[in-house]
Motif scaffolding. Structure first.
Motif, PDB file in Angstrom:
ATOM      1  N   LEU A  38      -4.148  10.684  -2.575  1.00 19.06           N
ATOM      2  CA  LEU A  38      -4.433   9.305  -2.191  1.00 19.06           C
ATOM      3  C   LEU A  38      -4.830   9.241  -0.726  1.00 19.06           C
ATOM      4  O   LEU A  38      -4.603  10.169   0.049  1.00 19.06           O
ATOM      5  CB  LEU A  38      -3.246   8.384  -2.485  1.00 19.06           C
ATOM      6  CG  LEU A  38      -1.864   8.718  -1.931  1.00 19.06           C
ATOM      7  CD1 LEU A  38      -1.769   8.410  -0.452  1.00 19.06           C
ATOM      8  CD2 LEU A  38      -0.829   7.865  -2.660  1.00 19.06           C
ATOM      9  N   ARG A  65       3.553  13.716   6.201  1.00 14.44           N
ATOM     10  CA  ARG A  65       2.968  12.563   5.516  1.00 14.44           C
ATOM     11  C   ARG A  65       1.524  12.846   5.067  1.00 14.44           C
ATOM     12  O   ARG A  65       1.104  12.483   3.970  1.00 14.44           O
ATOM     13  CB  ARG A  65       2.995  11.372   6.482  1.00 14.44           C
ATOM     14  CG  ARG A  65       2.509  10.090   5.908  1.00 14.44           C
ATOM     15  CD  ARG A  65       2.592   8.939   6.910  1.00 14.44           C
ATOM     16  NE  ARG A  65       1.967   7.796   6.309  1.00 14.44           N
ATOM     17  CZ  ARG A  65       2.618   6.760   5.765  1.00 14.44           C
ATOM     18  NH1 ARG A  65       3.919   6.700   5.817  1.00 14.44           N
ATOM     19  NH2 ARG A  65       1.952   5.776   5.193  1.00 14.44           N
ATOM     20  N   ASP A 115      -3.371   5.084   4.607  1.00 20.49           N
ATOM     21  CA  ASP A 115      -3.859   4.121   5.593  1.00 20.49           C
ATOM     22  C   ASP A 115      -2.937   4.017   6.800  1.00 20.49           C
ATOM     23  O   ASP A 115      -3.076   3.116   7.621  1.00 20.49           O
ATOM     24  CB  ASP A 115      -4.011   2.737   4.952  1.00 20.49           C
ATOM     25  CG  ASP A 115      -5.113   2.727   3.911  1.00 20.49           C
ATOM     26  OD1 ASP A 115      -6.099   3.445   4.108  1.00 20.49           O
ATOM     27  OD2 ASP A 115      -4.971   2.015   2.905  1.00 20.49           O
ATOM     28  N   GLY A 116      -1.982   4.920   6.881  1.00 20.02           N
ATOM     29  CA  GLY A 116      -1.111   4.922   8.042  1.00 20.02           C
ATOM     30  C   GLY A 116       0.205   4.241   7.750  1.00 20.02           C
ATOM     31  O   GLY A 116       0.370   3.538   6.760  1.00 20.02           O
ATOM     32  N   TYR A 147       1.528  13.328 -10.797  1.00 15.57           N
ATOM     33  CA  TYR A 147       2.098  12.113 -10.221  1.00 15.57           C
ATOM     34  C   TYR A 147       1.731  10.913 -11.083  1.00 15.57           C
ATOM     35  O   TYR A 147       0.657  10.879 -11.687  1.00 15.57           O
ATOM     36  CB  TYR A 147       1.518  11.853  -8.826  1.00 15.57           C
ATOM     37  CG  TYR A 147       1.953  12.822  -7.748  1.00 15.57           C
ATOM     38  CD1 TYR A 147       3.103  12.575  -6.994  1.00 15.57           C
ATOM     39  CD2 TYR A 147       1.213  13.967  -7.466  1.00 15.57           C
ATOM     40  CE1 TYR A 147       3.496  13.450  -5.983  1.00 15.57           C
ATOM     41  CE2 TYR A 147       1.601  14.843  -6.463  1.00 15.57           C
ATOM     42  CZ  TYR A 147       2.741  14.580  -5.721  1.00 15.57           C
ATOM     43  OH  TYR A 147       3.132  15.439  -4.731  1.00 15.57           O
ATOM     44  N   ASP A 179      -1.457  15.855  -1.330  1.00 12.86           N
ATOM     45  CA  ASP A 179      -0.904  16.405  -2.568  1.00 12.86           C
ATOM     46  C   ASP A 179      -0.959  15.364  -3.689  1.00 12.86           C
ATOM     47  O   ASP A 179      -1.259  15.684  -4.840  1.00 12.86           O
ATOM     48  CB  ASP A 179       0.535  16.864  -2.313  1.00 12.86           C
ATOM     49  CG  ASP A 179       1.049  17.784  -3.407  1.00 12.86           C
ATOM     50  OD1 ASP A 179       0.350  18.762  -3.731  1.00 12.86           O
ATOM     51  OD2 ASP A 179       2.143  17.529  -3.935  1.00 12.86           O
ATOM     52  N   ILE A 180      -0.658  14.133  -3.351  1.00 15.54           N
ATOM     53  CA  ILE A 180      -0.695  13.054  -4.346  1.00 15.54           C
ATOM     54  C   ILE A 180      -2.142  12.714  -4.701  1.00 15.54           C
ATOM     55  O   ILE A 180      -2.434  12.261  -5.808  1.00 15.54           O
ATOM     56  CB  ILE A 180       0.043  11.800  -3.809  1.00 15.54           C
ATOM     57  CG1 ILE A 180       1.525  12.116  -3.544  1.00 15.54           C
ATOM     58  CG2 ILE A 180      -0.068  10.635  -4.785  1.00 15.54           C
ATOM     59  CD1 ILE A 180       2.270  11.025  -2.800  1.00 15.54           C
ATOM     60  N   LEU A 227       1.602  15.263   2.133  1.00 15.07           N
ATOM     61  CA  LEU A 227       2.097  14.561   0.954  1.00 15.07           C
ATOM     62  C   LEU A 227       0.993  13.685   0.368  1.00 15.07           C
ATOM     63  O   LEU A 227       0.756  13.688  -0.848  1.00 15.07           O
ATOM     64  CB  LEU A 227       3.331  13.729   1.327  1.00 15.07           C
ATOM     65  CG  LEU A 227       4.005  12.911   0.217  1.00 15.07           C
ATOM     66  CD1 LEU A 227       4.435  13.779  -0.956  1.00 15.07           C
ATOM     67  CD2 LEU A 227       5.214  12.155   0.774  1.00 15.07           C
ATOM     68  N   ALA A 228       0.287  12.964   1.223  1.00 18.35           N
ATOM     69  CA  ALA A 228      -0.815  12.114   0.742  1.00 18.35           C
ATOM     70  C   ALA A 228      -1.882  12.962   0.062  1.00 18.35           C
ATOM     71  O   ALA A 228      -2.392  12.606  -1.007  1.00 18.35           O
ATOM     72  CB  ALA A 228      -1.409  11.321   1.898  1.00 18.35           C
ATOM     73  N   ARG A 230       0.864  -1.168   0.000  1.00 18.86           N
ATOM     74  CA  ARG A 230       0.000   0.000   0.000  1.00 18.86           C
ATOM     75  C   ARG A 230       0.901   1.219   0.000  1.00 18.86           C
ATOM     76  O   ARG A 230       2.100   1.073  -0.165  1.00 18.86           O
ATOM     77  CB  ARG A 230      -1.011  -0.020   1.145  1.00 18.86           C
ATOM     78  CG  ARG A 230      -0.433  -0.049   2.523  1.00 18.86           C
ATOM     79  CD  ARG A 230      -1.617  -0.186   3.478  1.00 18.86           C
ATOM     80  NE  ARG A 230      -1.285   0.153   4.828  1.00 18.86           N
ATOM     81  CZ  ARG A 230      -2.156   0.045   5.828  1.00 18.86           C
ATOM     82  NH1 ARG A 230      -3.382  -0.373   5.607  1.00 18.86           N
ATOM     83  NH2 ARG A 230      -1.808   0.368   7.052  1.00 18.86           N
ATOM     84  N   TRP A 231       0.350   2.409   0.139  1.00 14.72           N
ATOM     85  CA  TRP A 231       1.205   3.569  -0.085  1.00 14.72           C
ATOM     86  C   TRP A 231       2.376   3.582   0.879  1.00 14.72           C
ATOM     87  O   TRP A 231       2.247   3.307   2.067  1.00 14.72           O
ATOM     88  CB  TRP A 231       0.426   4.877   0.006  1.00 14.72           C
ATOM     89  CG  TRP A 231       1.344   6.034  -0.284  1.00 14.72           C
ATOM     90  CD1 TRP A 231       2.163   6.170  -1.366  1.00 14.72           C
ATOM     91  CD2 TRP A 231       1.581   7.166   0.531  1.00 14.72           C
ATOM     92  NE1 TRP A 231       2.872   7.332  -1.276  1.00 14.72           N
ATOM     93  CE2 TRP A 231       2.539   7.961  -0.125  1.00 14.72           C
ATOM     94  CE3 TRP A 231       1.068   7.601   1.762  1.00 14.72           C
ATOM     95  CZ2 TRP A 231       2.999   9.161   0.407  1.00 14.72           C
ATOM     96  CZ3 TRP A 231       1.523   8.791   2.281  1.00 14.72           C
ATOM     97  CH2 TRP A 231       2.485   9.561   1.594  1.00 14.72           C
TER      98      TRP A 231
END
Lengths: 140, 140
Positions: free
Chosen positions: B60, B51, B63-64, A110, B57-58, B54-55, A66-67
């Motif tokens: 997405l 984090r 999920d931690g 992205y 911005d992407i 960033l998430a 996952r990410w």
């Protein structure tokens, strides 16, 4: 500890698929041994290796893709190049977040590779950019 | 797409803690703006950024933190340097997998930073190593 990153290893679940993806984007490995591809980039080496073997080597439990909490960036010199690279990534099967103007006055989007690794493709007029794609920060 | 990695952004959950960790290892940011630290390394720039941001911005869902599927490597010229850096990382609060001989005839261990990002610290006598820590692969 010196300020250096020598290699970036991307754990992949299907080696042939991963290698084909980066080759379709124009990358050529300098070494390809035992299902490990090493691409010489700007100072840093990018490697593709089995996610399972990488997890075992590190000694951790892999709960599956996952990410990552990591984004790699590929900076270019113009908005048009951002568009071109993201189009090529899309044609190679990557998921793409369409490029758009950024808060820092640039232009970026992205793509996510087949294993979920995230790349930003960016034109940032505030950063210096060497011919090899290295970002040169203003001197502190 | 050129074979280059311009930046590596590590998403972090506690910016001050993350920055303090890398500073304790001897890294100094060239820029530190709006809770974003940019470290100039060998060609590539390492950045620490939220984090969560960033998430977003992407684009997405995050999920931690868990293992990223990525390992960064820091290569050095001797087994003793591997030991020294892993000791320093341990003193800075990192989880360390003790160094040991590797299947390729080298010596390497790992540390995990406070956000779960994994670094291998390695001495690989089969790779060329530039003064700045860049690995130089044999010509294809």
């Amino acid at each position: 500890m010196k300020q250096s990153v020598s290699l970036i290893t991307l754990g992949v679940s299907d080696y042939r698929r991963a290698k084909a993806f980066y080759e379709a984007l124009g990358w050529t490995p300098a070494m390809d041994v035992e299902e490990t591809a090493f691409f010489q980039a700007n100072g840093v080496v990018l490697a593709l290796w089995s996610r399972e073997k990488l997890a075992a080597d590190i000694g951790l439990k892999d709960d599956g893709a996952r990410w990552s909490g990591i984004a790699l960036a590929h900076n270019v010199g113009s908005d048009a190049e951002v568009d071109q690279i993201l189009d090529a990534a899309r044609r190679s099967g990557a998921k793409v977040r369409d490029p758009a103007p950024t808060f820092y006055g640039g232009y970026a989007g992205y793509f996510t590779d087949p294993d979920g690794h995230v790349w930003e493709v960016a034109h940032n007029p505030g950063f210096g950019l060497a011919d090899d794609g290295s970002v040169i920060l203003p001197a502190g």
